[in-house]
Design an enzyme around this catalytic site. Sequence first.
Site, short mmCIF file in Angstrom:
data_model
loop_
_atom_site.label_atom_id
_atom_site.label_comp_id
_atom_site.label_asym_id
_atom_site.label_seq_id
_atom_site.Cartn_x
_atom_site.Cartn_y
_atom_site.Cartn_z
N ARG A 39 -1.72 -8.67 12.47
CA ARG A 39 -2.10 -7.65 12.03
C ARG A 39 -2.68 -8.07 10.47
NH1 ARG A 39 3.21 -5.65 11.21
NH2 ARG A 39 2.58 -4.17 9.41
N ARG A 58 9.78 -1.57 11.79
CA ARG A 58 9.33 -1.47 12.41
C ARG A 58 8.44 -1.77 13.09
NH1 ARG A 58 4.18 0.43 8.68
NH2 ARG A 58 3.11 -1.30 9.97
N ARG A 99 11.69 -6.79 5.53
CA ARG A 99 11.92 -4.81 6.10
C ARG A 99 11.99 -4.36 7.74
NH1 ARG A 99 5.43 -1.63 5.61
NH2 ARG A 99 5.26 -2.98 7.34
N LYS A 147 0.94 -1.15 -0.50
CA LYS A 147 -0.31 -0.30 -0.04
C LYS A 147 0.59 1.59 -0.04
CE LYS A 147 -2.44 -0.45 3.35
NZ LYS A 147 -1.91 -2.19 4.45
#
Length: 201
Positions: A144, A133, A127, A13
């Site tokens: 999630r 993150r 990532r 996204k």
Amino acid sequence: MRLLLLAPPGAGKGTQGARLAAAFNVKHISAGDLLRAAARSGSPVGRQISSCQERGDLVPDEIVFDVLTPVIVEAVARGGYILDGFPRTLPQATAAADLGARLGLALDAAVYLYAPEPVLVRRLLGRASQAGRGDDTADVIRHRLKVFAETTSPLIAYYEKRGILLAVNADQPPESVTAEIQARLPGPSPAHDIKDTQDTT
Ligand code: ADP
């Protein structure tokens, strides 16, 4: 151009939001980024946002509206937006549609980016090993994905019913995903006249 991106974590996204915003010269509005920025304020609401994000739970709708509505209204005034990560619940979708109706605006498309779950997990863990993150840990990623499946995925049928869903395979290079979205977006046509459509955001 007014587009929203509907996708599980890891589908791209953020990447597509930035690419499409540049291509159409409109604002990229990332719900996750705006909420992360609001969390950094350290206020009681900020702390609530950050604890939701750390767990991989959705931030309560009211907080999301407070953070996002002014940004969306401003983007509308400047020609449009690529909305990444909002709406994510049915109440958010109906509130977004109400806001669109009040502003007299139709949404051009809801782009659903899909990819097999192992691909999503691999990307998110990749990532995590680079940018890091806080919510990109194996357990939180699993949670999630579950939240997406349970709470957000009903929006796929919601936008399909409204005739504006564009489902795109996100398991291809980012440039190909962007090109496919651009090629398949509906062009200007009488069907997109505000008076002829009920799809508003
Ligand atoms: P991802 O899609 O990979 O989970 P995002 O940056 O879009 O990444 O979202 C990160 C977190 O921000 C979510 O897990 C959730 O806590 C919060 N969030 C983002 N968008 C919304 C939204 N529309 N409603 C509620 N919470 C949201």
